[in-house]
Structure formats: structure tokens, C-alpha cells
Design an enzyme around this catalytic site. Structure first.
Site, PDB file in Angstrom:
ATOM      1  CD  GLU A  35      -2.743   1.183   2.498  1.00  0.00           C
ATOM      2  OE1 GLU A  35      -2.709   0.246   3.320  1.00  0.00           O
ATOM      3  OE2 GLU A  35      -3.460   2.187   2.619  1.00  0.00           O
ATOM      4  NE  ARG A 261       4.145  -7.816  10.740  1.00  0.00           N
ATOM      5  CZ  ARG A 261       3.530  -7.086   9.805  1.00  0.00           C
ATOM      6  NH1 ARG A 261       2.517  -7.574   9.134  1.00  0.00           N
ATOM      7  NH2 ARG A 261       3.917  -5.862   9.563  1.00  0.00           N
ATOM      8  CE  LYS A 271       3.155   0.156   4.820  1.00  0.00           C
ATOM      9  NZ  LYS A 271       2.609  -0.046   3.475  1.00  0.00           N
TER      10      LYS A 271
HETATM   11  P1  ATP Z   1       2.840  -2.173   7.862  1.00  0.00           P
HETATM   12  O1  ATP Z   1       2.176  -2.888   8.977  1.00  0.00           O
HETATM   13  O2  ATP Z   1       4.288  -1.918   8.073  1.00  0.00           O
HETATM   14  O3  ATP Z   1       2.108  -0.971   7.399  1.00  0.00           O
HETATM   15  P2  ATP Z   1       1.642  -3.590   5.805  1.00  0.00           P
HETATM   16  O4  ATP Z   1       1.471  -5.052   5.819  1.00  0.00           O
HETATM   17  O5  ATP Z   1       0.439  -2.767   6.089  1.00  0.00           O
HETATM   18  O6  ATP Z   1       2.849  -3.226   6.694  1.00  0.00           O
HETATM   19  P3  ATP Z   1       1.761  -3.391   3.009  1.00  0.00           P
HETATM   20  O7  ATP Z   1       2.159  -2.250   2.173  1.00  0.00           O
HETATM   21  O8  ATP Z   1       0.320  -3.763   3.014  1.00  0.00           O
HETATM   22  O9  ATP Z   1       2.233  -3.079   4.464  1.00  0.00           O
HETATM   23  O10 ATP Z   1       2.658  -4.664   2.745  1.00  0.00           O
HETATM   24  C1  ATP Z   1       3.003  -5.143   1.490  1.00  0.00           C
HETATM   25  C2  ATP Z   1       3.430  -6.559   1.639  1.00  0.00           C
HETATM   26  O11 ATP Z   1       4.529  -6.668   2.532  1.00  0.00           O
HETATM   27  C3  ATP Z   1       2.314  -7.401   2.213  1.00  0.00           C
HETATM   28  O12 ATP Z   1       2.215  -8.585   1.459  1.00  0.00           O
HETATM   29  C4  ATP Z   1       2.756  -7.693   3.613  1.00  0.00           C
HETATM   30  O13 ATP Z   1       2.277  -8.928   4.038  1.00  0.00           O
HETATM   31  C5  ATP Z   1       4.273  -7.647   3.499  1.00  0.00           C
HETATM   32  N1  ATP Z   1       4.888  -7.270   4.765  1.00  0.00           N
HETATM   33  C6  ATP Z   1       4.664  -6.151   5.468  1.00  0.00           C
HETATM   34  N2  ATP Z   1       5.359  -6.167   6.624  1.00  0.00           N
HETATM   35  C7  ATP Z   1       6.058  -7.324   6.644  1.00  0.00           C
HETATM   36  C8  ATP Z   1       6.969  -7.946   7.565  1.00  0.00           C
HETATM   37  N3  ATP Z   1       7.304  -7.347   8.708  1.00  0.00           N
HETATM   38  N4  ATP Z   1       7.486  -9.143   7.249  1.00  0.00           N
HETATM   39  C9  ATP Z   1       7.164  -9.740   6.091  1.00  0.00           C
HETATM   40  N5  ATP Z   1       6.313  -9.224   5.180  1.00  0.00           N
HETATM   41  C10 ATP Z   1       5.760  -8.036   5.440  1.00  0.00           C
HETATM   42 MG    MG Z   2      -1.295  -3.066   4.964  1.00  0.00          MG
END
Ligand code: ATP
Ligand code: MG
Length: 554
Positions: A35, A261, A271
Site C-alpha cells: 500500500e 512476518r 509504517k
Molecule cells: P505495515 O504494517 O508496516 O504498514 P503492511 O502489511 O500494512 O505493513 P503493506 O504495504 O500492506 O504493508 O505490505 C506489502 C506486503 O509486505 C504485504 O504482502 C505484507 O504482508 C508484506 N509485509 C509487510 N510487513 C512485513 C513484515 N514485517 N514481514 C514480512 N512481510 C511483510
Molecule cells: Mg497493509
């Protein structure tokens, strides 16, 4: 059949192998779906390496898809940074760059299709009421009073939601599944909400936006994704992912697979929290070298190879765990040890005047650039009567275990000569401000013809033929292993940044440009910062070095 190189297998590869063996798929298509609401962090790197890595290993394709359904939080700046970071890590999506917002028309059609099947309805409960009606893990939910509207009425209301007739929050489109489902996600989840905000790509075209769960599965299906790999917190959403596709999309469907994760100690990975660090001025920017963002790590001096290696070695599993920062640093040191040229820099200088060295003479000595190279090359370093050594390498009154320079003591200067301290000069307060010494001209290159030994080897630079530099030393941002956003202030490390403004570096570094990496002998690995200019060199300490040779005798 696993066509990979030397990669160890894991449960995701096993699933892929089965799907290829059974003929369910002929090849694989994965995606990385960020995102664009912030910069990528090291956790994302795990997902990137996994998705792009699998596609590479199985000769498949990996898409980069921006999951841009939340216009209020998203920004063009983030899109650009994400593309830059994925490329920097060494991956390429080729022609496969997609935006969920490109599917808004199709998604709308799928929603209409669901309504026509009697499987979605427009609900006028408020957000609070929806929450209340949803029930809890232990208590079933209650049907919305709007649940049994006619298909015609739902079609009309949904169309009017789209045309902007209703206020934000007054109406949502919900799936009609089961308010008593043991899985709360399945209790008539919201599919569309009204947001009267322009979107960075679709402008004012839409005032209703699809929710993540509705968008994600259909975007995957539209792109013919075979394996949709996401993190464990989406496990409960998988039945919804499958339910939506089952209603409106022909087989074969992409398969959602969850993995744990990445969590790293002494930092945070969300984020939202990273944005707070930036917004509150706790760090300078998203690419502050203390940040776990890819741009921060890059600026700090991390290499893509080290991060890829780290992601490979931590592996993928279903169980959440906390990885030690020390392991990330270990992977980094391995890469830098092999690839970063050595140089000498004195971070906190103390002048040494070599009294028996000719006043105006400068000689060029040979120093090895990287002893790890099979055939290491050398560079010239200037040596003269006045040099700098590290303040901490001298003690006027040394304790027993201190083997470095002290009055009457002989030590080796790296790649140069043996020197012996003859005297010290102090300021009025009694601080040593200069050391006097003599050198032995017969020890050029660092060994004595009579075989006598010294117990320490010091790094140094010429006082007259070296360059001033600023050096930034970093420590972790937090003092606790698992910081929480609610206790930020107490958990912040007040000493996460130390700036040294009087450092001296070899004049060979005059041409160094941002991103260049070096081992400052005995001090660690350093990287030229983006703030650095020709006349004003700035280095970040990437990672400290275990001092391996100061006490050895070579
Ligand atoms: P955040 O919680 O940091 O905002 P998010 O999952 O909301 O992370 P996205 O932009 O939706 O962020 O993530 C893109 C991809 O990265 C998704 O497939 C998510 O599962 C993966 N991802 C995000 N954080 C991690 C992590 N700590 N370890 C492994 N994969 C991750
Ligand atoms: Mg997300």
C-alpha cells in the site's frame, strides 16, 4: 519439480511444487502488493525477496501491484520510493506494474454482480453500530436491519452511493454471509465505503472505494496470480478471500498462503509507527540512517546483497519470531568484509610528532586495499613527521592490559613504522594534547629486521596530508527489544546519534561520493552520506567491526 538453485525448501515451495506436479498450474505468478502509504522497511524486503525470488527460481513472473484503495493516506512520493527500493534490492517487475485503482471499474461490476446474486446489501448502520452488531469472538453477531432489502433496492442504493448522493459514513456495501460465523471476518464484512476524497490516480471519478479484502482477492484473480503470499495476520481473512472469488470469479483461483512476518529487535516495523517517528521529528526523515526502512538502511550503508542474504537465511515459517539485529549485521559484515576497500580514518584525533623524522619530508607507503581479495591491490598513503592517532589509543598511565601507545612504549603504525612514545604535551587543564615520539626507520612496512615484537598496531593518518571529515555514529533507536508506540518517549535511546566533527580521513577519499563504502580499519564499516560534498566529507558508520588485529602481531 523444484527448479531452484541452492535454495533450501520451505512449505511455500512445497505447495508450489505440488501445484506444478499436479498440473494445477503450468507456471507461477506471484505479486508484491504494497500500500503506498509509507516507505518500505526491512519486513517488506522479506516479502519482496520471497515473491520475486520464487518467481525467479521457478521461471515465473512477479508483479508489483500498488494496493491503493485508501486515498487519504496514500501519496505519489511513496509510490516512487517503493519502486526505487524494489529495484535497489535487485528485482524487476518488467511490464508487470499494476495499481488496484486500475481495477475500480471492474471491482464495481463484481460488486453489482454480488448484489444481483443476493449476496451483498447496502447497510445504513453507523460505523459504531456495525461494530456493535458484529458481536465478539465469544458472542455471535446480530443481523443488520438492512440485510433483507430487495436486490432492486440494493442496486439502486449502491448506484446512488457511487453518484455521490450520500454522506460519508451513511451507507456501506456489505457482503451477506453469516453474522453468526465463528470467524468474525465473515460476519457480513464491508466491501465498499464512501470517501469523498480525490484519489492520486483516479482523481474525482470515485467517491466510493473498495475495501482491502474485496480488492485484494479480485486483483490477484484479474492478474492470474497463482500463489498469493501474505503475512499471518491475514489467515482469518482467507475464507473471505475464497468466498468472494467463489461467488464471482471463474476457476482457477489464486491460492492465499500465509507466512510469519519479520520482526526485528530494538526497532519497529509498522509504517504507521515509522510515520510517527518522522512526523514527530524523532528522526530526520524516512531515510534517516537509524530507520529500518530500506532507504534508511541504504543510506546507512547496507547493501542489497546483504539484505537478500539475510532474508534467505532467516527463512520462511508460520511461527512468528523476533530476529536479532545482530544477525542482520552479521550478514552485512560478511558482504562488506569481502567487498569494502580498507582505508584509515581517525575519528577522535590526537597529534603525534615524530621528532626524528625529517621536517618537510612526506613519503608514500603501500597499504593493502582489501586483504580478502585473492590478489589484493595496494594504494599509496602519505607518511610524515606529524600524524594523528586515535585519542583512545594513547594512555599516559596505562593499566596492565592496555598494550597501545604509552610513554616509553613501542607500537606499530599500520603499514608504516614502529614508533616509541618519548614525551607528552598537555594543556593547562592537564589534558594530553600532543604526543612526541621517535620512529625506527628500519621497520618500514611494519616489521623489525631484528624480529622484535610490539603488542599493538594502530591506525593513523598524516596530519598534513589527510582530509577533515564529519562522522556520524549510530546506535539503536530504542532501548527495549520490542518498543511500543504508546511508550515511545520512554523507550527512545537518547544516544542513537553521535556526530564527530573533527575526524580525519586518508586523502585518497577526496573523490568519494555518496554511497561509497569503506572499512575504516579497526573502526568498522562506513558509507559516504548523501550530505557529503567534495570539501565537506560526511560518513555514516554502517556497522561496527570486531577489532581483530589491534592486538595481534602481524
Ligand atoms: P505495515 O504494517 O508496516 O504498514 P503492511 O502489511 O500494512 O505493513 P503493506 O504495504 O500492506 O504493508 O505490505 C506489502 C506486503 O509486505 C504485504 O504482502 C505484507 O504482508 C508484506 N509485509 C509487510 N510487513 C512485513 C513484515 N514485517 N514481514 C514480512 N512481510 C511483510
Ligand atoms: Mg497493509
Amino acid at each position: 519439480m523444484d527448479t531452484s538453485r541452492n535454495t533450501p525448501s520451505n512449505f511455500i515451495r512445497n505447495i508450489i511444487d505440488e501445484d506444478l506436479a499436479s498440473g494445477k498450474h503450468k507456471g507461477i505468478v506471484t505479486r508484491f502488493p504494497p500500500e503506498p502509504n509509507g516507505y518500505l522497511h526491512i519486513g517488506h524486503a522479506k516479502s519482496i525477496c520471497l515473491n520475486f525470488g520464487l518467481a525467479e527460481d521457478y521461471q515465473g513472473t512477479c508483479h508489483l501491484r500498488f494496493d491503493d484503495t485508501n486515498p487519504e493516506k496514500e501519496d505519489e512520493e511513496y509510490i516512487n520510493s517503493i519502486m526505487e527500493d524494489v529495484h535497489w534490492l535487485g528485482f524487476d517487475w518488467g511490464d508487470h506494474l499494476y495499481f488496484a485503482s486500475d481495477y475500480f471499474d471492474k471491482l464495481y461490476e463484481f460488486a453489482v454482480e454480488l448484489i444481483k446474486q443476493g449476496k451483498a446489501y447496502v447497510c445504513q448502520l453507523s460505523a459504531d453500530e456495525i461494530r456493535e452488531y458484529r458481536g465478539t469472538l465469544t458472542k455471535p453477531g446480530k443481523d443488520s436491519p438492512y440485510r433483507d432489502r430487495s436486490i432492486e433496492e440494493n442496486l439502486d442504493l449502491f448506484e446512488r452511493m457511487r453518484s455521490g448522493e450520500f454522506e460519508e459514513g451513511s451507507h456501506v456495501l456489505r457482503a451477506k454471509i453469516d453474522m453468526a460465523s465463528p470467524n468474525v471476518v465473515m460476519r457480513d464484512p464491508t466491501l465498499y465505503r464512501i470517501r469523498k476524497i480525490a484519489h492520486h490516480r483516479t482523481g474525482d471519478k470515485w467517491c466510493i472505494y473498495p475495501m482491502y479484502d474485496f480488492t485484494h482477492c479480485l486483483s490477484d484473480a484479474l492478474e492470474n496470480i497463482t500463489h498469493s503470499i501474505c503475512t499471518m495476520e491475514f489467515e482469518n481473512n482467507r475464507p473471505l478471500y475464497e468466498w468472494i472469488l467463489d461467488q464471482v470469479y471463474p476457476e482457477p483461483h489464486p491460492r492465499q498462503i500465509e507466512f510469519a512476518r519479520l520482526n526485528l529487535g530494538y526497532t519497529m516495523m509498522s509504517k504507521r509507527m515509522l510515520l510517527q517517528l518522522v512526523n514527530e521529528g524523532i528522526v530526520e526523515s524516512w531515510d534517516d540512517p537509524r530507520m529500518p526502512t530500506l532507504s534508511g538502511l541504504r543510506r546507512r550503508g547496507y547493501t542489497p546483497a546483504a539484505i537478500r542474504d539475510f532474508c534467505e537465511r532467516i527463512g520462511v515459517a508460520k511461527a512468528n519470531s523476533l530476529v536479532d539485529m545482530a544477525f542482520l549485521e552479521h550478514c552485512l559484515r560478511e558482504d562488506l568484509n569481502a567487498n569494502a576497500p580498507r582505508t584509515m580514518a581517525v575519528l577522535r584525533p590526537l597529534k603525534v610528532v615524530i621528532e626524528n623524522y625529517p621536517e618537510d619530508q612526506i613519503e608514500e607507503l603501500d597499504a593493502v586495499n582489501n586483504p580478502q581479495d585473492p590478489e589484493p591491490d595496494t594504494r599509496k598513503i602519505p607518511f610524515g613527521r606529524e600524524i594523528y592517532i586515535e585519542q583512545e589509543d594513547f594512555m599516559e598511565d596505562p593499566p596492565k592490559k592496555f598494550f597501545r601507545l604509552a610513554p616509553g612504549r613501542e607500537v606499530r603504525l599500520r603499514s608504516a613504522y614502529f614508533i616509541t612514545c618519548t614525551d607528552v604535551i598537555k594543556d593547562e587543564a592537564g589534558n594530553v594534547i600532543e604526543v612526541r615520539a621517535t620512529y625506527d626507520p628500519n621497520t618500514k612496512g611494519g616489521s623489525a629486521p631484528d624480529g622484535r615484537k610490539v603488542r599493538a598496531t594502530l591506525h593513523w593518518v598524516s596530519a598534513t596530508n589527510s582530509l577533515p571529515a564529519e562522522v556520524r555514529l549510530y546506535d539503536s533507536l530504542f532501548t527495549v527489544e520490542e518498543p511500543s508506540i504508546d511508550a515511545l518517549a520512554e523507550q527512545l535511546n537518547p544516544n542513537s546519534l553521535e556526530v564527530l566533527t573533527n575526524a580525519r580521513v586518508e586523502e585518497n577519499l577526496a573523490q568519494a561520493v555518496p554511497g561509497d563504502k569503506f572499512q575504516f580499519e579497526r573502526q568498522g564499516y562506513f558509507c559516504v552520506d548523501k550530505d557529503s560534498t567534495k570539501g565537506n566529507l560526511v560518513f555514516n558508520r554502517t556497522v561496527a567491526l570486531r577489532d581483530t588485529w589491534a592486538r595481534t602481531n602481524k
